[in-house]
Write a protein that holds these residues in place. Structure first.
Motif, PDB file in Angstrom:
ATOM      1  N   ARG A   1       2.362   2.645  -3.284  1.00 48.22           N
ATOM      2  CA  ARG A   1       1.369   3.256  -3.912  1.00 48.22           C
ATOM      3  C   ARG A   1       0.907   4.289  -3.540  1.00 48.22           C
ATOM      4  O   ARG A   1       0.540   5.322  -4.531  1.00 48.22           O
ATOM      5  CB  ARG A   1       0.267   2.319  -4.227  1.00 48.22           C
ATOM      6  CG  ARG A   1       0.518   1.088  -4.573  1.00 48.22           C
ATOM      7  CD  ARG A   1      -0.481   0.227  -5.132  1.00 48.22           C
ATOM      8  NE  ARG A   1      -1.338   0.641  -6.327  1.00 48.22           N
ATOM      9  CZ  ARG A   1      -2.722   0.304  -6.522  1.00 48.22           C
ATOM     10  NH1 ARG A   1      -3.195  -0.461  -5.727  1.00 48.22           N
ATOM     11  NH2 ARG A   1      -3.220   0.962  -7.557  1.00 48.22           N
TER      12      ARG A   1
ATOM     13  N   TRP B   1      -9.226   7.857  -3.181  1.00 52.28           N
ATOM     14  CA  TRP B   1      -8.530   6.938  -3.923  1.00 52.28           C
ATOM     15  C   TRP B   1      -8.721   5.631  -3.098  1.00 52.28           C
ATOM     16  O   TRP B   1      -8.696   4.588  -3.463  1.00 52.28           O
ATOM     17  CB  TRP B   1      -7.185   7.230  -4.473  1.00 52.28           C
ATOM     18  CG  TRP B   1      -6.442   6.474  -5.188  1.00 52.28           C
ATOM     19  CD1 TRP B   1      -6.425   6.104  -6.635  1.00 52.28           C
ATOM     20  CD2 TRP B   1      -5.549   5.281  -4.655  1.00 52.28           C
ATOM     21  NE1 TRP B   1      -5.771   5.155  -7.086  1.00 52.28           N
ATOM     22  CE2 TRP B   1      -4.947   4.613  -5.903  1.00 52.28           C
ATOM     23  CE3 TRP B   1      -5.080   5.153  -3.469  1.00 52.28           C
ATOM     24  CZ2 TRP B   1      -4.033   3.589  -5.705  1.00 52.28           C
ATOM     25  CZ3 TRP B   1      -4.089   4.063  -3.403  1.00 52.28           C
ATOM     26  CH2 TRP B   1      -3.482   3.308  -4.591  1.00 52.28           C
ATOM     27  N   LEU B   2      -8.162   5.637  -1.961  1.00 52.68           N
ATOM     28  CA  LEU B   2      -8.037   4.620  -1.006  1.00 52.68           C
ATOM     29  C   LEU B   2      -9.202   3.914  -0.703  1.00 52.68           C
ATOM     30  O   LEU B   2      -9.207   2.755  -0.914  1.00 52.68           O
ATOM     31  CB  LEU B   2      -7.392   4.936   0.326  1.00 52.68           C
ATOM     32  CG  LEU B   2      -5.944   5.190   0.348  1.00 52.68           C
ATOM     33  CD1 LEU B   2      -5.451   6.048   1.745  1.00 52.68           C
ATOM     34  CD2 LEU B   2      -5.063   3.972   0.361  1.00 52.68           C
TER      35      LEU B   2
ATOM     36  N   ALA C   1     -11.612   3.703  -2.873  1.00 54.24           N
ATOM     37  CA  ALA C   1     -11.904   2.962  -4.236  1.00 54.24           C
ATOM     38  C   ALA C   1     -11.145   1.769  -4.422  1.00 54.24           C
ATOM     39  O   ALA C   1     -11.730   0.772  -4.790  1.00 54.24           O
ATOM     40  CB  ALA C   1     -11.962   3.928  -5.422  1.00 54.24           C
ATOM     41  N   GLU C   2      -9.896   2.023  -4.078  1.00 55.05           N
ATOM     42  CA  GLU C   2      -8.604   1.119  -4.426  1.00 55.05           C
ATOM     43  C   GLU C   2      -8.816  -0.202  -3.677  1.00 55.05           C
ATOM     44  O   GLU C   2      -8.430  -1.242  -3.845  1.00 55.05           O
ATOM     45  CB  GLU C   2      -7.461   1.672  -4.589  1.00 55.05           C
ATOM     46  CG  GLU C   2      -6.481   0.849  -5.160  1.00 55.05           C
ATOM     47  CD  GLU C   2      -6.429   0.733  -6.682  1.00 55.05           C
ATOM     48  OE1 GLU C   2      -5.859  -0.326  -7.421  1.00 55.05           O
ATOM     49  OE2 GLU C   2      -7.230   1.240  -7.418  1.00 55.05           O
ATOM     50  N   TYR C   3      -9.031   0.395  -2.463  1.00 53.34           N
ATOM     51  CA  TYR C   3      -9.112  -0.684  -1.047  1.00 53.34           C
ATOM     52  C   TYR C   3     -10.349  -0.519  -0.517  1.00 53.34           C
ATOM     53  O   TYR C   3     -10.233  -0.423   0.929  1.00 53.34           O
ATOM     54  CB  TYR C   3      -7.849  -0.291  -0.255  1.00 53.34           C
ATOM     55  CG  TYR C   3      -6.583  -0.596  -1.053  1.00 53.34           C
ATOM     56  CD1 TYR C   3      -6.001  -1.746  -1.059  1.00 53.34           C
ATOM     57  CD2 TYR C   3      -5.795   0.488  -1.521  1.00 53.34           C
ATOM     58  CE1 TYR C   3      -4.586  -1.969  -1.403  1.00 53.34           C
ATOM     59  CE2 TYR C   3      -4.468   0.506  -2.053  1.00 53.34           C
ATOM     60  CZ  TYR C   3      -3.863  -0.926  -2.149  1.00 53.34           C
ATOM     61  OH  TYR C   3      -2.527  -1.037  -2.554  1.00 53.34           O
TER      62      TYR C   3
ATOM     63  N   VAL D   1       0.808  -1.140   0.002  1.00 53.54           N
ATOM     64  CA  VAL D   1       0.006  -0.170   0.047  1.00 53.54           C
ATOM     65  C   VAL D   1       0.855   1.327   0.059  1.00 53.54           C
ATOM     66  O   VAL D   1       0.696   2.104  -0.757  1.00 53.54           O
ATOM     67  CB  VAL D   1      -0.928   0.086   1.096  1.00 53.54           C
ATOM     68  CG1 VAL D   1      -1.899   1.312   1.250  1.00 53.54           C
ATOM     69  CG2 VAL D   1      -1.945  -1.131   1.239  1.00 53.54           C
TER      70      VAL D   1
ATOM     71  N   SER E   1     -13.262  -5.086  -0.486  1.00 48.72           N
ATOM     72  CA  SER E   1     -12.119  -5.528  -1.366  1.00 48.72           C
ATOM     73  C   SER E   1     -11.247  -6.563  -0.883  1.00 48.72           C
ATOM     74  O   SER E   1     -11.118  -6.747   0.272  1.00 48.72           O
ATOM     75  CB  SER E   1     -11.691  -4.470  -2.120  1.00 48.72           C
ATOM     76  OG  SER E   1     -10.565  -3.751  -1.016  1.00 48.72           O
TER      77      SER E   1
END
Length: 157
Positions: free
Chosen positions: A16, A29-30, A32-34, A13, A38
């Motif tokens: 990124r 972003w976090l 959405a991405e994590y 993590v 998920s």
């Protein structure tokens, strides 16, 4: 799960996010991405629960809060320190984030929140301050602090 494996999860993590500003865009972003539920979030949340249960995370206790810094700011974690706390319907000590703070919220009680945030992530920018508060039950919170910077204050609010 071991502390070394945990560090590897964190490093994936932090690699990124290390060059990104700590702001609302990073929080979005976090989340959405994590996102909660998920694979990435579930791996981190499971590792936090395991570490707390096995006693290598949040190994200290004071004033009803379990806490502990598992990693100082290291090159392996891209300059972030890693702390995990466990709180149950309580407010922690007021502090300032000189370089910001990134929080992963892992409710242990369904519906528990951290500073009003449900399962997922919240990001505080540089110079922000708060009295971290868990409501609605029990939760683990993983803190990523750039350069490990945190300043506890005597502020009551």
């Amino acid at each position: 799960m071991s502390p070394n494996e945990f560090q590897g999860l964190i490093a994936r993590v932090t690699a990124r996010i290390a060059s990104r500003p700590l702001d609302a865009e990073l929080e979005s972003w976090l989340n959405a991405e994590y996102a909660a539920g998920s694979t990435g979030y579930t791996e981190l949340a499971s590792a936090c629960r395991t570490g707390a249960q096995e006693g290598w995370l949040a190994e200290r206790e004071a004033a009803g809060i379990r806490y502990g810094r598992i990693f100082k700011a290291l090159p392996d974690t891209h300059g972030f320190s890693v702390d995990v706390v466990q709180m149950n319907n309580i407010a922690g000590p007021h502090h300032v984030h000189p370089n910001g703070e990134i929080d992963l919220i892992v409710p242990l009680t369904e519906g528990a929140t951290f500073d009003g945030h449900a399962a997922g992530w919240c990001v505080y920018g540089p110079g922000s301050a708060h009295r971290p508060t868990v409501a609605g039950g029990d939760a683990l919170v993983l803190y990523l602090l750039p350069e490990g910077a945190i300043e506890f204050t005597k502020h009551a609010g």
